[in-house]
Scaffold this active site. Sequence first.
Site, PDB file in Angstrom:
ATOM      1  N   HIS A  82      -5.095 -14.695  -1.465  1.00 48.47           N
ATOM      2  CA  HIS A  82      -4.617 -13.647  -0.777  1.00 48.47           C
ATOM      3  C   HIS A  82      -5.174 -13.537   0.554  1.00 48.47           C
ATOM      4  CE1 HIS A  82      -2.445  -9.979  -0.270  1.00 48.47           C
ATOM      5  NE2 HIS A  82      -3.425  -9.442   0.290  1.00 48.47           N
ATOM      6  N   ASP A 161       2.820   0.673  -7.303  1.00 48.33           N
ATOM      7  CA  ASP A 161       2.367   0.182  -5.671  1.00 48.33           C
ATOM      8  C   ASP A 161       3.367   0.181  -4.739  1.00 48.33           C
ATOM      9  OD1 ASP A 161       0.133  -0.917  -3.916  1.00 48.33           O
ATOM     10  OD2 ASP A 161       1.558  -2.285  -3.665  1.00 48.33           O
ATOM     11  N   ARG A 168       2.228   5.969   1.304  1.00 44.10           N
ATOM     12  CA  ARG A 168       1.134   6.071   2.214  1.00 44.10           C
ATOM     13  C   ARG A 168       1.524   5.477   3.738  1.00 44.10           C
ATOM     14  NH1 ARG A 168      -2.106   1.500  -0.705  1.00 44.10           N
ATOM     15  NH2 ARG A 168      -3.530   1.633   0.993  1.00 44.10           N
ATOM     16  N   SER A 183      -4.252  -1.413  -4.389  1.00 45.53           N
ATOM     17  CA  SER A 183      -3.138  -1.940  -4.269  1.00 45.53           C
ATOM     18  C   SER A 183      -2.881  -3.428  -4.236  1.00 45.53           C
ATOM     19  CB  SER A 183      -2.612  -1.459  -2.822  1.00 45.53           C
ATOM     20  OG  SER A 183      -1.652  -1.931  -2.401  1.00 45.53           O
ATOM     21  N   LYS A 187      -1.671  -5.966  -7.775  1.00 41.85           N
ATOM     22  CA  LYS A 187      -0.526  -7.145  -7.886  1.00 41.85           C
ATOM     23  C   LYS A 187      -0.906  -8.513  -8.199  1.00 41.85           C
ATOM     24  CE  LYS A 187       0.524  -5.313  -3.770  1.00 41.85           C
ATOM     25  NZ  LYS A 187       0.611  -4.800  -2.364  1.00 41.85           N
TER      26      LYS A 187
HETATM   27  N1  URA Z   1      -1.844  -4.646   1.708  1.00 44.31           N
HETATM   28  C1  URA Z   1      -1.535  -4.313   0.311  1.00 44.31           C
HETATM   29  O1  URA Z   1      -0.941  -4.966  -0.446  1.00 44.31           O
HETATM   30  N2  URA Z   1      -1.911  -2.948   0.190  1.00 44.31           N
HETATM   31  C2  URA Z   1      -2.527  -2.153   0.938  1.00 44.31           C
HETATM   32  O2  URA Z   1      -2.974  -1.101   0.703  1.00 44.31           O
HETATM   33  C3  URA Z   1      -3.049  -2.774   2.253  1.00 44.31           C
HETATM   34  C4  URA Z   1      -2.756  -3.882   2.573  1.00 44.31           C
END
Ligand code: URA
Length: 433
Positions: A82, A161, A168, A183, A187
């Site tokens: 990621h 999320d 957010r 977050s 995932k």
């Molecule tokens: N990418 C995400 O998936 N979450 C965040 O909080 C910031 C960037």
Amino acid sequence: MRFNDLIAKKRAGEELTEDEIEFFIDGYVRGEIPDYQVSAFLMAVIFKGMTKNETFWLTDKMLHSGETIDLSSIEGKKVDKHSTGGVGDKTSLVLGPLVASCGAKFAKMSGRGLGHTGGTLDKLESIPGFNISLGREEFIEQVRRIGISIIGQTGELVPADKKLYALRDVTNTVDSIPLIASSIMSKKLAAGTDTILLDVKFGDGAFMKTMEDARKLAKLMVEIGKHFGKDTRAEITAMDEPLGYAVGNNLEVKEVVNTLLNKGPKDLTEICLHSGSTMLLQAKLVSTFEEGMEMLRKNLENGAAYKVFLDFIKAQEGDVSYIENLDKFPVALYREKVNAPRSGYIARCKALTIGLAAMKLGGGREKKEDTIDMSAGIVLKHKIGDRVEKGEELATLYTERPNFEAVAKEVLGAFEIVDDPVEKSPLILETIE
Ligand code: URA
């Protein structure tokens, strides 16, 4: 329990208990706690932070707020990577086939681009016919068969999320290291791979503006991953200038293909070899970093990685004739050159400015609902450290939108040219394990 009391507790800088965090996430996902209360809570987190335990619990509750993926029926190590996002960051598209050609199982759920950063799914969809919406069984079957699949998120992975991130975004509470870490990691953990490699970018074009913040985020995410029993490592990489030369969807795919044919940009190739070697170590397919580098280099040179890329595109219904003949990709109607106003050495090529300019040319989205033009973007001709002569081309803009003059000026403004030679800073700063 009353959520108002939890807001007060966080506002006072106290640590919440696991039950309290569960109450928060469950209540929010079920719609029992309203956005206005959660907004106040998030703002308290911005100012007071979260302890490590709170962050672990938050990740856990978010991770279990929806479905999770079970990849255990696939033999071998399932690997994922990621990137926290950058400009011209097409690494996954090179890295995936490259590590798959060495025996790793690259199972990735990816996202779309927003603002100045691009998204892997959009890049893939610039290949005519490419299907990002495989069902779960098809996804698993493809990873088992050819070693790689990249799709959009299936089903209801981490709904907490999705809801929290949207809130957010509009309450200016994205910018918190524990919130970002939980977050991202919720995932990644829900996606079910054995290993996770995080590319945490810092600099002008990245989420994290300083090396110090990037290191804090990277360390926290690695700790979260390990807490959940996954081999998690992070690399801290610079994002002061775009990665490679191309920024924009089909322009980047062409660069990916050239990189897989071992004639790609030096920086992109370097980062793919470095991250790839770390991933092979994580998958226990090699025992030293150097062995990994050697194996990857060999598979770039002998065409094995390119062959896996073709199989991957074919398996997801993409038209490989475009990959085999890159001239088939549509080219934008307007092509505007930006030339050097003076001779000298390039000291700066600001990634953020270039990313935003590519978006304005139609290659990215300002808002989630915007559509993108797959042929729009920017191709740089030079990068930091290069010598240029007055009038020489610095970049070409590609767009379907006729009024591009203002954007051309912005692109020119992204460059700084100086008299003395410029030493390039390193691209990969640190690996955290
Ligand atoms: N990418 C995400 O998936 N979450 C965040 O909080 C910031 C960037």
